[in-house]
Design an enzyme around this catalytic site. Structure first.
Site, PDB file in Angstrom:
ATOM      1  CG  LEU A 131      16.408  29.175  41.860  1.00  0.00           C
ATOM      2  CD1 LEU A 131      17.923  29.155  41.688  1.00  0.00           C
ATOM      3  CD2 LEU A 131      15.970  30.468  42.522  1.00  0.00           C
TER       4      LEU A 131
ATOM      5  CD  GLU B 247      22.367  35.346  40.676  1.00  0.00           C
ATOM      6  OE1 GLU B 247      22.658  36.210  41.523  1.00  0.00           O
ATOM      7  OE2 GLU B 247      21.798  34.270  40.977  1.00  0.00           O
TER       8      GLU B 247
HETATM    9  N1  FOL Z   1      20.284  34.685  45.501  1.00  0.00           N
HETATM   10  C1  FOL Z   1      20.832  34.817  44.287  1.00  0.00           C
HETATM   11  N2  FOL Z   1      21.527  35.916  43.999  1.00  0.00           N
HETATM   12  N3  FOL Z   1      20.722  33.857  43.373  1.00  0.00           N
HETATM   13  C2  FOL Z   1      20.033  32.709  43.646  1.00  0.00           C
HETATM   14  O1  FOL Z   1      19.947  31.841  42.776  1.00  0.00           O
HETATM   15  C3  FOL Z   1      19.444  32.527  44.913  1.00  0.00           C
HETATM   16  N4  FOL Z   1      18.773  31.389  45.241  1.00  0.00           N
HETATM   17  C4  FOL Z   1      18.253  31.274  46.453  1.00  0.00           C
HETATM   18  C5  FOL Z   1      18.395  32.323  47.357  1.00  0.00           C
HETATM   19  N5  FOL Z   1      19.040  33.439  47.049  1.00  0.00           N
HETATM   20  C6  FOL Z   1      19.585  33.561  45.832  1.00  0.00           C
HETATM   21  C7  FOL Z   1      17.525  30.055  46.862  1.00  0.00           C
HETATM   22  N6  FOL Z   1      17.647  28.926  45.963  1.00  0.00           N
HETATM   23  C8  FOL Z   1      21.103  26.640  45.539  1.00  0.00           C
HETATM   24  C9  FOL Z   1      19.932  26.269  44.887  1.00  0.00           C
HETATM   25  C10 FOL Z   1      18.788  27.039  45.039  1.00  0.00           C
HETATM   26  C11 FOL Z   1      18.804  28.177  45.850  1.00  0.00           C
HETATM   27  C12 FOL Z   1      19.980  28.523  46.492  1.00  0.00           C
HETATM   28  C13 FOL Z   1      21.129  27.761  46.318  1.00  0.00           C
HETATM   29  C14 FOL Z   1      22.336  25.825  45.366  1.00  0.00           C
HETATM   30  O2  FOL Z   1      22.284  24.679  44.936  1.00  0.00           O
HETATM   31  N7  FOL Z   1      23.512  26.388  45.665  1.00  0.00           N
HETATM   32  C15 FOL Z   1      24.809  25.718  45.601  1.00  0.00           C
HETATM   33  C16 FOL Z   1      25.241  25.749  44.173  1.00  0.00           C
HETATM   34  C17 FOL Z   1      26.653  26.067  43.869  1.00  0.00           C
HETATM   35  C18 FOL Z   1      26.976  26.271  42.403  1.00  0.00           C
HETATM   36  O3  FOL Z   1      26.278  25.777  41.498  1.00  0.00           O
HETATM   37  O4  FOL Z   1      27.972  26.975  42.170  1.00  0.00           O
HETATM   38  C19 FOL Z   1      25.743  26.429  46.580  1.00  0.00           C
HETATM   39  O5  FOL Z   1      26.678  25.788  47.038  1.00  0.00           O
HETATM   40  O6  FOL Z   1      25.511  27.613  46.898  1.00  0.00           O
END
Ligand code: FOL
Length: 182
Positions: free
Chosen positions: A25, A32
């Site tokens: 990203l 977000e």
């Molecule tokens: N949609 C939106 N609205 N924002 C984003 O950042 C996003 N990112 C992706 C797809 N759609 C999106 C793809 N990239 C994580 C990292 C990269 C990613 C998607 C998710 C991730 O690490 N998520 C964890 C983090 C939780 C937190 O920090 O609160 C998760 O459990 O969802």
């Protein structure tokens, strides 16, 4: 559990249309990302989860400590990956993943979470009913972009649990938008 093959897209998009840079990203916006987590995880029924469907690059972009994304069925679309961790589902094509996930009554909602290849298929697929797009009010250096889609085929709508108005997290302004297919 639904009776039709419908799914949604979720993405965060910069002012210049970007979604990624060099496999990651282009920004770090904690609140977000919490929204992404909440929206893709939230379900009505206990014992039922949502599924998140992603391409190989998106899978590889998720930090090790968050991968697989917890509380969700992780589905990776790739023709080249040989293995994924236990519990993660691997399919060669989006269409095949959707077909078999629909037969799974332990899955509530399906979310396509990127990247640009899967987003492009989804926005052109009538079974993709909603786009949850966060518009980030800044330009970023990007090498991956959200696909153009036919805006005449969608209209903006409001949705429970989606905060309205301009949001801000450490100086970065953004807005949660939802578009439904007409
Ligand atoms: N949609 C939106 N609205 N924002 C984003 O950042 C996003 N990112 C992706 C797809 N759609 C999106 C793809 N990239 C994580 C990292 C990269 C990613 C998607 C998710 C991730 O690490 N998520 C964890 C983090 C939780 C937190 O920090 O609160 C998760 O459990 O969802």
């Amino acid at each position: 559990p639904t009776d039709d093959m419908v799914y949604s897209v979720i993405a965060a998009v910069s002012k210049n249309g970007g979604i990624g840079y060099k496999g990651n990203l282009p920004w770090k916006i904690k609140k977000e990302m919490e929204y992404f987590n909440l929206m893709t995880t939230r379900v009505n029924l206990k014992g039922v989860q949502n599924a998140v469907i992603m391409g190989r690059c998106t899978w590889q972009s998720i930090p090790d400590k968050y991968r697989p994304l917890k509380g969700r069925i992780n589905v990776v679309i790739s023709k080249t990956l040989n293995s994924v961790p236990e519990g993660v589902l691997l399919y060669p094509k989006l269409e095949e993943a959707l077909k078999s996930l629909y037969l799974n009554d332990r899955i509530e909602n399906l979310w396509v979470i990127g990247g640009s290849g899967l987003y492009k298929e989804a926005v052109n697929d009538k079974n993709c009913k909603k786009l949850f797009i966060t518009k980030i009010d800044q330009e970023y250096l990007c090498d991956t972009f959200f696909p153009d889609f036919d805006t005449k085929k969608f209209e903006e709508t409001s949705e429970a649990n989606v905060p309205k108005g301009i949001q801000e997290d450490n100086g970065i302004k953004y807005e949660f938008k939802v578009f439904k297919r007409l």
